[in-house]
Design a protein around this motif. Sequence first.
Motif, PDB file in Angstrom:
ATOM      1  N   TRP B  22     125.597  50.422 -50.587  1.00  0.00           N
ATOM      2  CA  TRP B  22     126.338  49.622 -49.604  1.00  0.00           C
ATOM      3  C   TRP B  22     127.203  48.580 -50.290  1.00  0.00           C
ATOM      4  CZ3 TRP B  22     120.992  50.552 -48.641  1.00  0.00           C
ATOM      5  CH2 TRP B  22     120.743  51.423 -47.581  1.00  0.00           C
ATOM      6  N   MET B  24     129.746  45.255 -50.153  1.00  0.00           N
ATOM      7  CA  MET B  24     130.123  44.076 -49.371  1.00  0.00           C
ATOM      8  C   MET B  24     131.001  43.169 -50.221  1.00  0.00           C
ATOM      9  SD  MET B  24     127.759  41.225 -47.464  1.00  0.00           S
ATOM     10  CE  MET B  24     127.048  42.369 -46.303  1.00  0.00           C
ATOM     11  N   LEU B  74     115.695  41.737 -47.322  1.00  0.00           N
ATOM     12  CA  LEU B  74     116.910  42.543 -47.444  1.00  0.00           C
ATOM     13  C   LEU B  74     117.475  42.887 -46.069  1.00  0.00           C
ATOM     14  CD1 LEU B  74     116.253  45.178 -50.236  1.00  0.00           C
ATOM     15  CD2 LEU B  74     117.993  43.403 -50.238  1.00  0.00           C
ATOM     16  N   GLN B  75     116.599  43.328 -45.165  1.00  0.00           N
ATOM     17  CA  GLN B  75     117.094  43.757 -43.863  1.00  0.00           C
ATOM     18  C   GLN B  75     117.790  42.607 -43.136  1.00  0.00           C
ATOM     19  OE1 GLN B  75     114.232  45.363 -41.008  1.00  0.00           O
ATOM     20  NE2 GLN B  75     115.759  44.977 -39.427  1.00  0.00           N
ATOM     21  N   PHE B  77     119.129  40.038 -44.618  1.00  0.00           N
ATOM     22  CA  PHE B  77     120.114  39.444 -45.510  1.00  0.00           C
ATOM     23  C   PHE B  77     119.748  37.979 -45.830  1.00  0.00           C
ATOM     24  CE2 PHE B  77     124.527  38.280 -46.854  1.00  0.00           C
ATOM     25  CZ  PHE B  77     124.726  39.327 -47.736  1.00  0.00           C
TER      26      PHE B  77
ATOM     27  N   ALA C  91     112.874  46.378 -31.518  1.00  0.00           N
ATOM     28  CA  ALA C  91     113.129  47.567 -32.334  1.00  0.00           C
ATOM     29  C   ALA C  91     112.014  47.786 -33.352  1.00  0.00           C
ATOM     30  CB  ALA C  91     114.488  47.447 -33.024  1.00  0.00           C
ATOM     31  N   TYR C  95     109.644  51.122 -33.470  1.00  0.00           N
ATOM     32  CA  TYR C  95     109.614  51.894 -34.711  1.00  0.00           C
ATOM     33  C   TYR C  95     108.168  52.138 -35.156  1.00  0.00           C
ATOM     34  CZ  TYR C  95     110.828  53.023 -39.628  1.00  0.00           C
ATOM     35  OH  TYR C  95     110.973  53.626 -40.863  1.00  0.00           O
ATOM     36  N   GLY C  98     106.095  54.370 -32.843  1.00  0.00           N
ATOM     37  CA  GLY C  98     106.476  55.765 -33.028  1.00  0.00           C
ATOM     38  C   GLY C  98     105.878  56.359 -34.289  1.00  0.00           C
ATOM     39  N   ALA C  99     105.924  55.587 -35.363  1.00  0.00           N
ATOM     40  CA  ALA C  99     105.404  56.093 -36.634  1.00  0.00           C
ATOM     41  C   ALA C  99     103.908  56.394 -36.513  1.00  0.00           C
ATOM     42  CB  ALA C  99     105.663  55.073 -37.740  1.00  0.00           C
TER      43      ALA C  99
ATOM     44  N   GLU D  17     123.712  55.201 -41.128  1.00  0.00           N
ATOM     45  CA  GLU D  17     123.431  54.903 -42.534  1.00  0.00           C
ATOM     46  C   GLU D  17     123.779  53.481 -42.926  1.00  0.00           C
ATOM     47  OE1 GLU D  17     125.224  58.197 -44.698  1.00  0.00           O
ATOM     48  OE2 GLU D  17     123.299  59.256 -44.579  1.00  0.00           O
ATOM     49  N   PHE D  19     122.610  49.461 -43.017  1.00  0.00           N
ATOM     50  CA  PHE D  19     121.300  48.823 -43.225  1.00  0.00           C
ATOM     51  C   PHE D  19     121.497  47.318 -43.150  1.00  0.00           C
ATOM     52  CE2 PHE D  19     117.908  46.944 -45.784  1.00  0.00           C
ATOM     53  CZ  PHE D  19     116.804  47.477 -45.121  1.00  0.00           C
ATOM     54  N   GLY D  20     120.784  46.687 -42.232  1.00  0.00           N
ATOM     55  CA  GLY D  20     120.887  45.238 -42.102  1.00  0.00           C
ATOM     56  C   GLY D  20     122.333  44.812 -41.973  1.00  0.00           C
ATOM     57  N   ALA D  21     122.774  43.933 -42.867  1.00  0.00           N
ATOM     58  CA  ALA D  21     124.131  43.401 -42.806  1.00  0.00           C
ATOM     59  C   ALA D  21     125.163  44.356 -43.378  1.00  0.00           C
ATOM     60  CB  ALA D  21     124.192  42.072 -43.572  1.00  0.00           C
ATOM     61  N   CYS D  41     116.242  57.092 -40.993  1.00  0.00           N
ATOM     62  CA  CYS D  41     114.991  56.611 -40.404  1.00  0.00           C
ATOM     63  C   CYS D  41     114.370  55.441 -41.166  1.00  0.00           C
ATOM     64  CB  CYS D  41     113.994  57.758 -40.363  1.00  0.00           C
ATOM     65  SG  CYS D  41     114.535  59.171 -39.394  1.00  0.00           S
ATOM     66  N   GLY D  42     115.178  54.718 -41.940  1.00  0.00           N
ATOM     67  CA  GLY D  42     114.659  53.515 -42.575  1.00  0.00           C
ATOM     68  C   GLY D  42     114.201  53.686 -44.005  1.00  0.00           C
ATOM     69  N   PHE D  43     114.126  54.919 -44.507  1.00  0.00           N
ATOM     70  CA  PHE D  43     113.637  55.095 -45.877  1.00  0.00           C
ATOM     71  C   PHE D  43     114.770  55.097 -46.903  1.00  0.00           C
ATOM     72  CE2 PHE D  43     108.995  56.597 -45.971  1.00  0.00           C
ATOM     73  CZ  PHE D  43     108.669  55.864 -44.854  1.00  0.00           C
ATOM     74  N   HIS D  44     115.923  55.619 -46.538  1.00  0.00           N
ATOM     75  CA  HIS D  44     117.080  55.567 -47.453  1.00  0.00           C
ATOM     76  C   HIS D  44     118.193  54.729 -46.848  1.00  0.00           C
ATOM     77  CE1 HIS D  44     118.611  58.646 -44.694  1.00  0.00           C
ATOM     78  NE2 HIS D  44     119.795  58.462 -45.195  1.00  0.00           N
ATOM     79  N   ALA D  45     118.140  54.519 -45.550  1.00  0.00           N
ATOM     80  CA  ALA D  45     119.156  53.780 -44.817  1.00  0.00           C
ATOM     81  C   ALA D  45     118.620  53.633 -43.405  1.00  0.00           C
ATOM     82  CB  ALA D  45     120.489  54.530 -44.817  1.00  0.00           C
ATOM     83  N   ASP D  47     117.749  50.818 -40.189  1.00  0.00           N
ATOM     84  CA  ASP D  47     116.622  49.930 -39.930  1.00  0.00           C
ATOM     85  C   ASP D  47     116.351  50.058 -38.440  1.00  0.00           C
ATOM     86  OD1 ASP D  47     118.184  48.001 -38.433  1.00  0.00           O
ATOM     87  OD2 ASP D  47     118.904  47.211 -40.329  1.00  0.00           O
ATOM     88  N   PRO D  48     115.275  49.483 -37.935  1.00  0.00           N
ATOM     89  CA  PRO D  48     114.955  49.720 -36.524  1.00  0.00           C
ATOM     90  C   PRO D  48     116.099  49.381 -35.568  1.00  0.00           C
ATOM     91  CG  PRO D  48     113.037  48.822 -37.637  1.00  0.00           C
ATOM     92  CD  PRO D  48     114.157  48.797 -38.639  1.00  0.00           C
ATOM     93  N   ASP D  49     116.828  48.298 -35.829  1.00  0.00           N
ATOM     94  CA  ASP D  49     117.934  47.934 -34.934  1.00  0.00           C
ATOM     95  C   ASP D  49     119.048  48.967 -34.993  1.00  0.00           C
ATOM     96  OD1 ASP D  49     117.361  44.913 -34.062  1.00  0.00           O
ATOM     97  OD2 ASP D  49     116.667  45.279 -36.090  1.00  0.00           O
ATOM     98  N   ARG D  52     118.070  52.145 -33.249  1.00  0.00           N
ATOM     99  CA  ARG D  52     118.190  52.011 -31.799  1.00  0.00           C
ATOM    100  C   ARG D  52     119.646  52.166 -31.363  1.00  0.00           C
ATOM    101  NH1 ARG D  52     119.788  48.430 -28.574  1.00  0.00           N
ATOM    102  NH2 ARG D  52     119.975  46.800 -30.149  1.00  0.00           N
ATOM    103  N   ALA D  99     109.026  57.605 -36.003  1.00  0.00           N
ATOM    104  CA  ALA D  99     109.807  56.385 -35.798  1.00  0.00           C
ATOM    105  C   ALA D  99     111.082  56.684 -35.019  1.00  0.00           C
ATOM    106  CB  ALA D  99     110.126  55.745 -37.148  1.00  0.00           C
TER     107      ALA D  99
END
Lengths: 260, 260, 260, 260
Positions: B22, B24, B74-75, B77, C91, C95, C98-99, D17, D19-21, D41-45, D47-49, D52, D99
């Motif tokens: 990513w 930025m 991280l999530q 930031f 969220a 998550y 669900g997991a 894909e 993630f966060g910010a 699904c949060g493991f490579h990219a 996040d829950p938000d 959703r 998830a």
Amino acid sequence: MPSLATKTIDINCDLGESFGAWHMGDDAALLAVVSSANIACGFHAGDPDIMRRTVALAVQHGVAIGAHVSLPDLQGFGRREMAVTPAEAYAMTLYQIGALHAFAHAAGTRLHHVKPHGALYNMAARDARLAQSIAEAVRDFDASLWLFGLAGSELVDAGRNAGLQVASEAFADRGYRADGSLQPRKEPGALITESDEAIAQAMAMAREGRVRAVDGNIVELQADTLCVHGDGAHAVAFARNLHAALEAAGITIAAPGANA
Amino acid sequence: MPSLATKTIDINCDLGESFGAWHMGDDAALLAVVSSANIACGFHAGDPDIMRRTVALAVQHGVAIGAHVSLPDLQGFGRREMAVTPAEAYAMTLYQIGALHAFAHAAGTRLHHVKPHGALYNMAARDARLAQSIAEAVRDFDASLWLFGLAGSELVDAGRNAGLQVASEAFADRGYRADGSLQPRKEPGALITESDEAIAQAMAMAREGRVRAVDGNIVELQADTLCVHGDGAHAVAFARNLHAALEAAGITIAAPGANA
Amino acid sequence: MPSLATKTIDINCDLGESFGAWHMGDDAALLAVVSSANIACGFHAGDPDIMRRTVALAVQHGVAIGAHVSLPDLQGFGRREMAVTPAEAYAMTLYQIGALHAFAHAAGTRLHHVKPHGALYNMAARDARLAQSIAEAVRDFDASLWLFGLAGSELVDAGRNAGLQVASEAFADRGYRADGSLQPRKEPGALITESDEAIAQAMAMAREGRVRAVDGNIVELQADTLCVHGDGAHAVAFARNLHAALEAAGITIAAPGANA
Amino acid sequence: MPSLATKTIDINCDLGESFGAWHMGDDAALLAVVSSANIACGFHAGDPDIMRRTVALAVQHGVAIGAHVSLPDLQGFGRREMAVTPAEAYAMTLYQIGALHAFAHAAGTRLHHVKPHGALYNMAARDARLAQSIAEAVRDFDASLWLFGLAGSELVDAGRNAGLQVASEAFADRGYRADGSLQPRKEPGALITESDEAIAQAMAMAREGRVRAVDGNIVELQADTLCVHGDGAHAVAFARNLHAALEAAGITIAAPGANA
């Protein structure tokens, strides 16, 4: 009776392997026995608080402090090989050395060595390019640091090529093959579970630089530092027995480069 | 017309805020304009590879390098406040400073300053005990480092108490309250979105050490370093305009302590 | 002798709190005693492998399975409050439910309840908006799930408002204030360390729906489920003693909604 | 002119894909073109938000939702191979499917497929045991889900053996070898950078089930779903062109199993 030319060997142990609320290992007991400590740097274990406390404990015991650098894999405890590039290995090594250095420096001491952990150790033992990138990270941080690597491995060679002082590591409780490499864990004889046998192997390594391979051959093996494990029910007892056996044989136990 | 006693101010920016795949920010463009860079250390952004590259870029541009230390999030930031203890704040600050130091040292340079990021910055501005633990971590690593904190905040006080050199930070594009604190983001006037207005505010800060608060009062404000933001569509353009306006007014742009 | 109208209460425990190589708690022993298990979902503890094994163990013991949803903070074990938004709480709750659901479903069973963990539990007890977002996540996943929350808390109210079945949780080993809230951990009487005293408190809760507050007042308290702790040297022994005392008093131990 | 027996093909794309910010990809634009979405699904990219929001967006566009399951490696974006065991692969697959399922279920829809991401995809293509564990996780969650895998790979076989419906995936912009495998990225012809050429390859795959290998041979290739990439400057434009070309040729674009 000790020989006239006193032999010296290091006993190293992986320490600071707790994480957050999770505890692992009896660090205080092990620090009373070993001469050098490989402290986890947050990538496979350890967090900033635990690193601070582990460094303080090592300072109390006068044990040499090393950065136990790892692949970034907390869940796998750094034991799962990952396809990292040499550039990534360089950067993650430098990052972790720096992080541990900060705690050592703040505690009024300095780093003594760097030892890759787990899967990174194994990968660096056989992959010359990866080994080189790790050795260069150590050198670029501080060329006076010792690099610990498996005896006879690519990592030891890479350390020498980078101008570092290297310590060849040997294992009391692992079986060796006739070429001096470790017997893979899935093969018979990979682990020496009898304490007496492991101590006998360590003594042969320390005194004669030799080990009997799983096929019965005698192999020459450089053994500057012996690794004792911190986990397991008998870890501390074994480390104490090994320490006592070496001392009884007149062998000085000291970190590489230390004035005994 | 510039005063005879030439004024100096720093322009700092948060950099190295990419992570893995990513991207930025336009670090290269910003480094051409700022005098000091706050580089993410892996807790809110940045990873070892990005830290290495960002340090190299800062060295190329001759920009002072600071550790932008953060809560481990991280999530989020690093923008979500977390109830960390002073001991945790101390350790995480030391860890991150050390990690960035390693890259600076390997690149042949050294750290210049430390600036807490995001939620940790805000918490340290108002919580004296937390501020103290951060200041002590900086001092225990290197007492010659500058500590950047919000002008008038607990962090600035804690830095002085710890014997550090401190740089009071001011924001061109944030509204201030009559007591010198920042107008909360949810209140009217919190953000100054007009570029001209923000530059006018920065000029008043730099030249007179004053700012007009959101209630119209004029407030004295120590402004050693101005923060410009790295993200947003107009970040680079604004930073260039600010740089040009300060230079046109005869104000020297340099990192704190630098020989201009 | 049991009363004619048999009383029923649940005993719940936090389980599956190991992570990777780190072990925590004696899950098998506790599962023999409790009627419902709050299983960590990877955010404060637990990883996919441990979740799978813990679910299998709970199924073996016929214990009701709940998702122990947490803030994302492995290092802090989910115990550090974080300023998450209601949308983020929604969220992250969805998550994690669900997991865990996936493991329950693959094991041929289904989820029974959701209980927020640690700091999220405490925040949801007092913050109505956060509590609402958690309750809505539970409802949006499965409106037949039970929501476990601190007796008298905002979370219990939010669960009811969302149309969920709620279980009010009480603590055998925590002191209560006269308003029914928990005595903060830093205040005297916050923890009941004597096993007999804790069991007596649990019995009063289970039989009479009452607890003697730290100031001596008797407080009405809804106690549908009693929390026993999984860590600590005497955790299993205490849980067994509590179980035995409740049974001896003719109280049925069963998960909320279960046919005893 | 379309043939009498109308052909159908799926266009899938990796989405969610960010993630966060950090932002990645133009999900809304791509969802207007593709028929199935592989959501991180949060493991490579992801996040829950973001999961959703991405699910909501896919629902709006009527695009089939799949779980894009990955190795746990945010920094490496799931692209670095890791030595995970089959049991670990099973558990991480189940975790991630669950998830994402939670968000789909809460949004009033259901999952359509599962596709391993990046390094896990490549490992599962050639490692039958790993492929089996992934297929079994999918089946144990929901035996009606489709499994997407590289055409001709072990994963496709494992899916069939587990009783799943499988979709063989083909790449418009990757070179193929005469045995139907992908030309490794380091070899010449691995990437087809000309848009026209990639579309021609896709058309041959969709219409004839054939591709011209890098050595000039014509290879039979099952192509149930075509992968278009979400990143890159021309990603959206290429996906639109591909979509238009397929439609112009009378080929129906629809997710596997969908009633077109």
